[in-house]
Design a protein around this motif. Structure first.
Motif, PDB file in Angstrom:
ATOM      1  N   MET A 168      54.675  32.563  31.377  1.00 57.74           N
ATOM      2  CA  MET A 168      54.085  32.480  32.702  1.00 57.74           C
ATOM      3  C   MET A 168      52.876  33.409  32.769  1.00 57.74           C
ATOM      4  N   LEU A 169      53.050  34.597  32.221  1.00 59.67           N
ATOM      5  CA  LEU A 169      51.956  35.562  32.271  1.00 59.67           C
ATOM      6  C   LEU A 169      50.810  35.157  31.348  1.00 59.67           C
ATOM      7  N   TYR A 170      51.177  34.730  30.142  1.00 60.19           N
ATOM      8  CA  TYR A 170      50.113  34.367  29.207  1.00 60.19           C
ATOM      9  C   TYR A 170      49.316  33.169  29.710  1.00 60.19           C
ATOM     10  N   GLY A 171      50.021  32.164  30.161  1.00 64.74           N
ATOM     11  CA  GLY A 171      49.342  30.955  30.627  1.00 64.74           C
ATOM     12  C   GLY A 171      48.380  31.259  31.762  1.00 64.74           C
ATOM     13  N   TRP A 172      48.828  32.064  32.709  1.00 67.79           N
ATOM     14  CA  TRP A 172      47.954  32.383  33.835  1.00 67.79           C
ATOM     15  C   TRP A 172      46.769  33.221  33.407  1.00 67.79           C
ATOM     16  N   ARG A 173      47.005  34.095  32.445  1.00 60.56           N
ATOM     17  CA  ARG A 173      45.903  34.945  32.013  1.00 60.56           C
ATOM     18  C   ARG A 173      44.763  34.084  31.478  1.00 60.56           C
ATOM     19  N   GLU A 174      45.110  33.115  30.638  1.00 63.56           N
ATOM     20  CA  GLU A 174      44.081  32.257  30.052  1.00 63.56           C
ATOM     21  C   GLU A 174      43.430  31.383  31.116  1.00 63.56           C
TER      22      GLU A 174
ATOM     23  N   ALA B  52      49.450  32.164  40.891  1.00 64.78           N
ATOM     24  CA  ALA B  52      48.371  32.933  40.268  1.00 64.78           C
ATOM     25  C   ALA B  52      48.430  34.379  40.743  1.00 64.78           C
ATOM     26  N   THR B  53      48.816  34.568  41.998  1.00 65.66           N
ATOM     27  CA  THR B  53      48.931  35.918  42.523  1.00 65.66           C
ATOM     28  C   THR B  53      50.018  36.678  41.775  1.00 65.66           C
ATOM     29  N   GLY B  54      51.049  35.954  41.377  1.00 73.50           N
ATOM     30  CA  GLY B  54      52.098  36.593  40.608  1.00 73.50           C
ATOM     31  C   GLY B  54      51.713  36.819  39.156  1.00 73.50           C
ATOM     32  N   GLY B  55      50.615  36.213  38.734  1.00 75.55           N
ATOM     33  CA  GLY B  55      50.183  36.318  37.341  1.00 75.55           C
ATOM     34  C   GLY B  55      49.605  37.682  37.027  1.00 75.55           C
ATOM     35  N   PRO B  56      49.262  37.878  35.775  1.00 78.83           N
ATOM     36  CA  PRO B  56      48.843  39.213  35.337  1.00 78.83           C
ATOM     37  C   PRO B  56      47.543  39.695  35.959  1.00 78.83           C
ATOM     38  N   HIS B  57      46.681  38.781  36.340  1.00 81.55           N
ATOM     39  CA  HIS B  57      45.382  39.226  36.802  1.00 81.55           C
ATOM     40  C   HIS B  57      45.471  39.882  38.174  1.00 81.55           C
ATOM     41  N   TYR B  58      46.293  39.324  39.032  1.00 81.88           N
ATOM     42  CA  TYR B  58      46.405  39.872  40.386  1.00 81.88           C
ATOM     43  C   TYR B  58      47.653  40.718  40.550  1.00 81.88           C
ATOM     44  N   ASP B  59      48.652  40.469  39.732  1.00 82.42           N
ATOM     45  CA  ASP B  59      49.774  41.370  39.568  1.00 82.42           C
ATOM     46  C   ASP B  59      50.471  41.759  40.863  1.00 82.42           C
ATOM     47  N   LEU B  60      51.245  40.842  41.353  1.00 86.26           N
ATOM     48  CA  LEU B  60      51.988  41.072  42.581  1.00 86.26           C
ATOM     49  C   LEU B  60      53.010  42.197  42.418  1.00 86.26           C
ATOM     50  N   ALA B  61      53.326  42.524  41.179  1.00 87.98           N
ATOM     51  CA  ALA B  61      54.332  43.562  40.928  1.00 87.98           C
ATOM     52  C   ALA B  61      53.901  44.899  41.500  1.00 87.98           C
ATOM     53  N   ARG B  62      52.603  45.060  41.699  1.00 86.97           N
ATOM     54  CA  ARG B  62      52.133  46.322  42.282  1.00 86.97           C
ATOM     55  C   ARG B  62      52.715  46.553  43.667  1.00 86.97           C
ATOM     56  N   PRO B 141      42.432  26.654  49.232  1.00 77.93           N
ATOM     57  CA  PRO B 141      43.572  27.546  49.366  1.00 77.93           C
ATOM     58  C   PRO B 141      43.107  28.982  49.583  1.00 77.93           C
ATOM     59  N   PRO B 142      43.947  29.807  50.197  1.00 75.40           N
ATOM     60  CA  PRO B 142      43.602  31.214  50.275  1.00 75.40           C
ATOM     61  C   PRO B 142      43.571  31.763  48.845  1.00 75.40           C
ATOM     62  N   GLY B 143      42.564  32.493  48.507  1.00 74.30           N
ATOM     63  CA  GLY B 143      42.529  33.076  47.170  1.00 74.30           C
ATOM     64  C   GLY B 143      43.654  34.080  47.043  1.00 74.30           C
ATOM     65  N   PRO B 144      43.973  34.466  45.830  1.00 70.41           N
ATOM     66  CA  PRO B 144      45.014  35.479  45.663  1.00 70.41           C
ATOM     67  C   PRO B 144      44.718  36.743  46.459  1.00 70.41           C
ATOM     68  N   GLU B 145      43.433  37.070  46.608  1.00 71.41           N
ATOM     69  CA  GLU B 145      43.093  38.266  47.374  1.00 71.41           C
ATOM     70  C   GLU B 145      43.552  38.131  48.816  1.00 71.41           C
ATOM     71  N   THR B 146      43.342  36.946  49.375  1.00 75.87           N
ATOM     72  CA  THR B 146      43.750  36.734  50.765  1.00 75.87           C
ATOM     73  C   THR B 146      45.259  36.837  50.901  1.00 75.87           C
ATOM     74  N   LEU B 147      45.946  36.251  49.962  1.00 79.25           N
ATOM     75  CA  LEU B 147      47.407  36.321  50.022  1.00 79.25           C
ATOM     76  C   LEU B 147      47.856  37.773  49.903  1.00 79.25           C
ATOM     77  N   LEU B 148      47.192  38.507  49.007  1.00 77.34           N
ATOM     78  CA  LEU B 148      47.555  39.914  48.854  1.00 77.34           C
ATOM     79  C   LEU B 148      47.335  40.658  50.153  1.00 77.34           C
ATOM     80  N   GLN B 149      46.228  40.329  50.814  1.00 74.65           N
ATOM     81  CA  GLN B 149      45.974  41.020  52.073  1.00 74.65           C
ATOM     82  C   GLN B 149      47.049  40.677  53.100  1.00 74.65           C
ATOM     83  N   ALA B 150      47.445  39.426  53.105  1.00 69.72           N
ATOM     84  CA  ALA B 150      48.508  39.034  54.028  1.00 69.72           C
ATOM     85  C   ALA B 150      49.780  39.808  53.727  1.00 69.72           C
ATOM     86  N   ILE B 151      50.059  39.945  52.457  1.00 70.05           N
ATOM     87  CA  ILE B 151      51.291  40.637  52.062  1.00 70.05           C
ATOM     88  C   ILE B 151      51.215  42.115  52.447  1.00 70.05           C
ATOM     89  N   VAL B 152      50.065  42.710  52.166  1.00 66.60           N
ATOM     90  CA  VAL B 152      49.916  44.126  52.496  1.00 66.60           C
ATOM     91  C   VAL B 152      50.021  44.323  54.004  1.00 66.60           C
TER      92      VAL B 152
END
Ligand code: SF4
Lengths: 431, 194, 188
Positions: A168-174, B52-62, B141-152
């Protein structure tokens, strides 16, 4: 293409129309009957009816399955759809041709550019206009990138569905790499409304080729990681090989296209077999499998990402100069700069966006190869500025019919693997 | 460093590092806001952005939210991501009812919030007609940033306790609309350099 | 896109067969292909079988290599203002079922347009020939109310079971409801 003939096709047909893999229960019945089923007089033993979905753990949206189980084995099943029905075909009749792309792009949301493309091609066919070369090459570039991002999404969800959560993480990263390019070009990450009747909405930004080359440098290594993480892994193979098998004849009879049909060894790809845009001027291979199982479908998609990259590289080299949309006053709004200078341009702009342009009467069906198969668009025009009827032939909608046949006599645990390998996008199924 | 010195001086059982003082209510709110798990309720295009928000780039885990729960009984926040059809509406309500209190709803995207561009027979025109909505995230769609703002935003409301007060008063969701953030518009695009 | 290759079948032969019937009725003679009137739309070949000829035609086309039924959809021509592109001898009706067939061997497509009268909206199913039409036919039933005889599961597919009406019919309202902007008035 494998050698299929009418005899084998006919025997497949007999199998499909007579076999009992589809559970024919209405939705209400399915709800009432869910749970234990006592043996019946017709010789059916103890069974269990199970509802799976529409809100369910696998990452494919709102698909619902009604399964009839004998212990752990699925005997019959039926996909129940409509939970995302948005009335887009009806809404499409209310929108002008220029607005239409905004509507269709929201159908297959993993591959929005293909929807725009097929809609625009159909409208252009009715209008009888030809998009300038650069416009066509840009369209091709964007759709190949979209094919990559869509398949990367598949990699992520397929991995996730099978318990390889890391994927899930790798796919989204790409995928993010490609999306960033989309955002730079179209202004949006999804649902772009970028390909429009008459061309594309804007030219490529300066430096696009370098950005693309950068992407193309990164992704191959990452795909190699995919191979390491999944393709070669015994667990991965165990779970996919020999699961959800379909033959070419069955796939043809069930109307399956795209990776499902190709996984059976029947190499049919509209890009090669009925070329549109400029696909006859680039080199690529049509990837076909041989066993028609989940693993083949996975491998085909992985290989198609690589093929798409190959095409993108050629496009970067061959991208011609010129206009990115037709200079036909009837269809194309004036350039932004002219609106400030000239009154006529302003009126012209205003008219195009409020009234739209008129499309000659007639009907036409156009198809392109989307990541999921044949995506078609059938438009009936009555000569006004709105389509009289706009129908989208969504590949997922038709492909979904293979599910009961793929799942017959497989274990419950394989269900998710099989759904995932069909890669349905519910937005396109339900429209 | 205080703690280190403290542990060195008093040993692990020392009083200084074993007690916090505060109101239980605050503590609970704080804990709640930092461990609110979303239910997977992906419906349409917006769901892709939610993932995508849960993905590594936006990292919802934060924000302590990366565990998307498949079972509504383990979830605290329902992110309604996408268009809700007439056929889906009863299912949505059922899932909402299965969630434990306290629970919150984020309506993600214009379709969920108001029907969006699909004002027709098939869609529920606004999910707030079915479940109480706490935060509306605009965009299509709301970008991941928008969703993050909603969550925050939601987290802040939870932590300050305001959301509960609002609910007590109106009986409905908080109904917070996000404001547009004024951010620098041109960020240089660099690809593949990480 | 527009591959209008006419399938390789001896047209003249088929045309001659039916000439007599046509002359009898003294209608303008339609052009025939595979024994049914044919027209051309934007370079694409369109056949216009009657409801009775429909299944037999698809069956013989299947034998000629049109193995896949790619698409099946309905159209409601109620209130269609323009000229319908129908060959002579084909009477326009309110509904149409449009079927797309694909021949992988010579890479050609055919489209069938079957006229369905409003008074009797039904058509024989293609399910025994092309199981691929199961979902599309159900969709046409759901959206247009055209029944397919012999279909194994003729029920609604997209709308809930208890839904009333067929949304894609032209006399079915879009169902737009006026938007109230929530921020403008008091909170609900
Ligand atoms: S708001 Fe836009 S992106 Fe979200 S579900 Fe609706 S159409 Fe899709």
């Amino acid at each position: 293409m494998t050698s299929t003939d009418l005899t084998t096709l006919n025997s497949a047909l007999t199998r499909l129309t007579s076999d009992e893999s589809v559970l024919r229960l209405s939705e209400t019945e399915a709800e009432q009957k869910s749970g234990y089923q006592a043996p019946t007089e017709e010789g059916l033993g103890e069974r269990m009816i199970m509802n799976m979905g529409p809100q369910h753990p696998s990452t494919h949206g709102v698909l619902r399955l009604v399964l009839e189980m004998d212990g752990e084995t699925i005997t019959r099943s039926k996909p129940v759809i409509g939970y995302l029905h948005t009335g887009m075909e009806k809404t499409g009749e209310e929108l002008t041709y220029l607005q239409g792309a905004t509507n269709v792009t929201r159908m297959d949301y993993a591959a929005p550019l293909f929807n725009e493309l097929v809609f625009s091609l159909a409208v252009e066919e009715l209008l009888g206009i030809e998009v300038p070369d650069r416009g066509q090459w840009i369209r091709m570039l964007m759709s190949e990138l979209n094919r990559m991002s869509s398949h990367l999404l598949f990699m992520a969800t397929n991995g996730m569905d099978l318990g390889a959560v890391g994927m899930m993480l790798y796919g989204w990263r790409e995928r993010e790499e490609v999306l960033r390019f989309f955002e730079a070009v179209t202004g949006l990450r999804m649902n772009h409304n970028y390909i429009r009747p008459g061309g594309v909405a804007a030219d490529l930004p300066g430096g696009w080729d370098e950005e693309l080359s950068a992407i193309l440098d990164v992704i191959p290594d990452r795909l190699a990681e995919f191979d390491l993480l999944m393709t070669g892994q015994p667990i991965w193979r165990e779970r996919l090989q020999g699961v959800g098998v379909i033959t070419a004849e069955e796939a043809l009879s069930l109307g399956a296209t795209g990776p499902i049909l190709r996984s059976t060894g029947f190499a049919w790809d509209l890009r090669r077999d009925q070329p549109y845009l400029k696909y006859d001027q680039v080199e690529f291979d049509v990837i076909a499998g041989s066993f028609g199982d989940c693993f083949d479908r996975y491998a085909i998609r992985l290989a198609e990402i690589r093929e798409s990259m190959r095409i993108v590289r050629q496009i970067i080299d061959k991208m011609p100069e010129g206009d990115y949309r037709v200079q036909d006053k009837k269809v194309t709004p004036p350039p932004r700069a002219r609106i400030d200078e000239s009154m006529e341009a302003l009126i012209h702009h205003f008219k195009i966006f409020t009234e739209g342009f008129k499309v000659p009467e007639g009907e036409v069906y156009v198809a392109v190869e989307s990541p999921r198969g044949e995506l078609g668009c059938y438009i009936v025009s009555d000569g006004s500025s709105k389509p009289f009827r706009m129908h989208i032939r969504g590949p997922s909608f038709v492909n979904l019919q293979t599910l009961p046949h793929l799942m017959k006599d497989s274990f419950l645990a394989d269900t998710v693997a099989i759904i995932s390998s069909v890669d349905p996008i519910m937005g396109e199924v339900d429209r | 460093m205080g703690i280190v010195a403290d542990v060195q001086a008093d040993g692990l059982a020392g009083l200084e590092h074993n007690f916090l003082t505060g109101r239980v209510e605050d503590l609970i709110r704080w804990a709640r806001s930092h461990s609110s798990w979303p239910a997977t309720f992906g419906l349409a295009c917006c769901a892709i952005e939610m993932m995508a928000t849960g993905g590594p780039h936006y990292d919802l885990a934060r924000f302590g939210m990366e565990v998307f729960r498949a079972s509504p009984r383990q979830a605290d926040i329902m992110i309604v991501a996408g268009r809700v059809s007439q056929k889906m509406a009863p299912v949505l309500r059922q899932i909402y009812d299965q969630m434990m209190e306290p629970k919150w709803v984020i309506s993600m995207g214009v379709c969920a919030s108001s029907g969006g561009m699909f004002n027709n027979y098939a869609l529920v025109q606004g999910v707030d007609t079915i479940v109480p909505v706490d935060v509306y995230a605009p965009g299509c769609p709301p970008g991941p940033e928008t969703l993050l703002q909603a969550i925050v935003t939601l987290h802040e409301l939870i932590e300050s306790g305001e959301i509960m007060r609002r609910r007590d008063v109106t009986g409905a969701g908080a109904g917070v609309h996000l404001d547009e953030l004024q951010l620098p518009t041109s960020t240089a695009l660099t690809i593949g350099t990480r | 896109m527009s591959d209008a290759e006419t399938p390789s079948i001896d047209e003249s032969e088929l045309a001659e067969e039916s000439v007599e019937d046509v002359l009898e009725e003294e209608l303008p003679q339609p052009e025939l292909l595979h024994g049914v009137p044919v027209s051309e739309s934007r370079g694409q070949v369109v056949l216009h079988p009657s409801r009775d000829e429909y299944v037999a035609l698809v069956s013989s086309l299947r034998e000629l290599g049109y193995w896949m039924c790619v698409d099946l959809c309905g159209v409601d021509y109620l209130g269609y203002g323009a000229q319908r592109n129908l060959p002579a001898g084909v009477a326009p009706e309110r509904f149409e079922v449009v079927v797309g067939l694909l021949n992988h061997t010579d890479r050609s497509r055919l489209r069938l347009r079957v006229q369905i009268p409003e008074s009797d909206p039904q058509l024989a199913t293609l399910f025994p020939l092309h199981p691929s039409v199961e979902n599309p036919e159900r969709e046409v039933f759901d959206m247009f109310g055209i029944r397919f005889d012999g279909h194994p599961d003729m029920s609604r597919i997209l709308m809930p079971d208890e839904w009333i009406g067929h949304p894609l019919r032209k006399d079915y309202e879009l169902g737009r409801i006026p938007v109230q902007f929530k921020g403008a008035s008091t909170a609900r």
